[in-house]
Design a protein around this motif. Structure first.
Motif, short mmCIF file in Angstrom:
data_model
loop_
_atom_site.label_atom_id
_atom_site.label_comp_id
_atom_site.label_asym_id
_atom_site.label_seq_id
_atom_site.Cartn_x
_atom_site.Cartn_y
_atom_site.Cartn_z
N GLU A 1 11.19 -12.85 15.31
CA GLU A 1 9.76 -12.72 15.54
C GLU A 1 9.11 -11.86 14.46
OE1 GLU A 1 6.63 -11.42 19.10
OE2 GLU A 1 8.72 -10.78 19.19
N GLN A 2 9.77 -10.76 14.08
CA GLN A 2 9.24 -9.88 13.04
C GLN A 2 9.20 -10.59 11.69
OE1 GLN A 2 12.02 -6.68 13.46
NE2 GLN A 2 10.94 -5.75 15.18
N ARG A 3 10.19 -11.44 11.42
CA ARG A 3 10.20 -12.19 10.17
C ARG A 3 9.03 -13.16 10.10
NH1 ARG A 3 15.62 -15.03 9.92
NH2 ARG A 3 14.59 -16.17 8.25
N MET A 4 8.71 -13.81 11.22
CA MET A 4 7.57 -14.72 11.23
C MET A 4 6.26 -13.98 11.01
SD MET A 4 8.52 -17.65 14.07
CE MET A 4 9.05 -16.53 15.36
N THR A 5 6.15 -12.79 11.62
CA THR A 5 4.95 -11.97 11.41
C THR A 5 4.87 -11.53 9.95
OG1 THR A 5 5.04 -11.17 13.69
CG2 THR A 5 3.74 -9.87 12.14
N PHE A 6 6.01 -11.19 9.37
CA PHE A 6 6.05 -10.77 7.98
C PHE A 6 5.63 -11.91 7.05
CE2 PHE A 6 8.61 -10.40 4.02
CZ PHE A 6 7.94 -9.31 3.48
N ARG A 7 6.03 -13.13 7.38
CA ARG A 7 5.61 -14.27 6.56
C ARG A 7 4.09 -14.40 6.56
NH1 ARG A 7 9.72 -18.76 9.16
NH2 ARG A 7 11.70 -17.90 8.39
N ASP A 8 3.48 -14.19 7.72
CA ASP A 8 2.02 -14.24 7.79
C ASP A 8 1.39 -13.18 6.90
OD1 ASP A 8 2.12 -16.32 9.62
OD2 ASP A 8 1.96 -15.00 11.37
N LEU A 9 1.98 -11.98 6.91
CA LEU A 9 1.47 -10.89 6.08
C LEU A 9 1.61 -11.24 4.60
CD1 LEU A 9 0.41 -8.01 5.63
CD2 LEU A 9 2.76 -7.18 5.92
N LEU A 10 2.73 -11.84 4.22
CA LEU A 10 2.93 -12.24 2.82
C LEU A 10 1.85 -13.22 2.38
CD1 LEU A 10 6.76 -12.79 2.27
CD2 LEU A 10 5.32 -10.96 1.37
N ARG A 11 1.59 -14.22 3.21
CA ARG A 11 0.58 -15.21 2.86
C ARG A 11 -0.80 -14.55 2.70
NH1 ARG A 11 3.94 -18.77 6.16
NH2 ARG A 11 3.02 -17.93 8.06
N GLU A 12 -1.10 -13.58 3.55
CA GLU A 12 -2.36 -12.84 3.45
C GLU A 12 -2.42 -12.05 2.16
OE1 GLU A 12 -4.27 -8.91 5.58
OE2 GLU A 12 -3.02 -10.23 6.80
N LEU A 13 -1.34 -11.34 1.83
CA LEU A 13 -1.31 -10.52 0.63
C LEU A 13 -1.39 -11.36 -0.63
CD1 LEU A 13 1.53 -8.07 1.73
CD2 LEU A 13 -0.86 -7.43 1.37
N GLY A 14 -0.76 -12.53 -0.61
CA GLY A 14 -0.70 -13.37 -1.80
C GLY A 14 -2.02 -14.01 -2.19
N ALA A 15 -3.04 -13.86 -1.34
CA ALA A 15 -4.34 -14.45 -1.67
C ALA A 15 -4.96 -13.82 -2.90
CB ALA A 15 -5.28 -14.33 -0.47
N ASP A 16 -4.70 -12.52 -3.11
CA ASP A 16 -5.30 -11.84 -4.26
C ASP A 16 -4.34 -10.87 -4.95
OD1 ASP A 16 -5.17 -9.89 -2.33
OD2 ASP A 16 -7.33 -9.56 -2.20
N THR A 17 -3.05 -11.02 -4.70
CA THR A 17 -2.03 -10.11 -5.25
C THR A 17 -0.88 -10.92 -5.81
OG1 THR A 17 -2.58 -8.47 -3.54
CG2 THR A 17 -0.49 -8.17 -4.68
N CYS A 18 -0.24 -10.40 -6.84
CA CYS A 18 0.99 -10.99 -7.35
C CYS A 18 2.15 -10.37 -6.58
CB CYS A 18 1.14 -10.71 -8.85
SG CYS A 18 2.69 -11.33 -9.56
N VAL A 19 2.77 -11.16 -5.70
CA VAL A 19 3.84 -10.67 -4.83
C VAL A 19 5.15 -11.32 -5.26
CG1 VAL A 19 4.63 -10.40 -2.45
CG2 VAL A 19 2.18 -10.51 -2.93
N LEU A 20 6.18 -10.51 -5.46
CA LEU A 20 7.52 -11.02 -5.77
C LEU A 20 8.47 -10.53 -4.69
CD1 LEU A 20 9.38 -12.57 -7.72
CD2 LEU A 20 9.77 -10.41 -8.93
N VAL A 21 9.10 -11.47 -4.00
CA VAL A 21 9.99 -11.16 -2.88
C VAL A 21 11.39 -11.64 -3.21
CG1 VAL A 21 10.38 -11.42 -0.41
CG2 VAL A 21 8.06 -11.54 -1.30
#
Length: 266
Positions: free
Chosen positions: A184-204
């Motif tokens: 469940e936490q991983r799915m929530t984290f995926r949502d956060l990643l998608r939100e952050l990636g809208a205007d940030t360069c994210v490398l995971v």
């Protein structure tokens, strides 16, 4: 006389490639862990895949300016960092969660994230609101005033994510961020990643191909310190065939790309 400031002057600065490396070589002790890497990353969520020993963590440490490259060129937010002694400006715009991060057990969650905000030289007036927002985004608002030593491993990992995003970084580097998180936490984290990636360069960096497929706009595959392949999750899935190892099309594509790379056929 007061000069009128234009919208262009107040707009946030953007870069064609927030992260750009050319011929990058980075040592891990006496071992050349990153060997001639060429890479360009723009805004979005980039999943970094590769087997153990591929150089992923060393690459992340170099991008976080923790270790200095041995050779090649590295630019972060348009600034060359391989020859710069003063990296404070670049570091203020970075967020970094290392694979293993240290903390003070007697600090509360809020105190720890506040401390990290202070280390990032955030304006004092911005810190309380930024800390509260970061803690809420990782789902720890009800644990904000609990001591770090009382948290589970998954909660500690979420605190690590909170400290990485507290300064609203322009480049966010997350090394194995989902270790210890339940489904469940991983799915929530995926949502956060998608939100952050809208205007940030994210490398995971991760070993979980399904997380990359679910949350990333781009996949970077490395092996023996070199870039093997870069493309979308959908393109990764198309590389696989029925006989390749893996339980999903993306995992089979991952296996196929590594196999063809090691065979020298691409």
């Amino acid at each position: 006389m007061v000069r009128t400031v234009s919208a262009a002057e107040t707009a946030p600065q953007t870069y064609a490639w927030p992260v750009k490396a050319e011929g990058l070589r980075v040592q891990a002790g006496r071992h050349l862990a990153v060997n001639g890497l060429d890479l360009a990353l723009g805004t979005g969520v980039h999943g970094l895949l590769g087997p153990n020993g591929a150089g992923k963590t060393t690459m992340m440490r170099a991008l976080a300016t923790v270790v200095r490259p041995a050779d090649g060129r590295l630019e972060l937010l348009g600034q060359p960092v391989h020859t710069r002694a003063d990296l404070r400006g670049v570091r203020r715009a970075l967020g970094y969660l290392p694979q293993h991060f240290g903390f003070y057990p007697r600090f509360t969650v809020r105190e720890f994230v506040e401390y990290m905000a202070w280390l990032k030289e955030m304006p004092a007036g911005d810190v309380p609101g930024a800390v509260q927002r970061a803690i809420e985004r990782v789902g720890l608002a009800d644990r904000a005033d609990k001591k770090m030593k009382t948290l589970s491993g998954g909660m500690l990992r979420r605190v690590g994510i909170a400290q990485a995003i507290v300064n609203d970084p322009q480049i966010l580097l997350l090394d194995e961020p989902t270790v210890g998180l339940d489904p469940e936490q991983r799915m929530t984290f995926r949502d956060l990643l998608r939100e952050l990636g809208a205007d940030t360069c994210v490398l995971v960096s991760t070993h979980l191909v399904e997380d990359v497929v679910a949350a990333c706009t781009d996949v970077v595959l490395v092996d023996t310190g070199r870039l093997v392949w870069q493309g979308t999750p959908q393109e990764l899935a198309r590389w696989g065939a029925a006989g390749d190892a893996g339980d999903s099309p993306a995992e089979r594509g991952y296996s196929a790309l590594l196999r063809t790379h090691r065979a020298g056929t691409r």
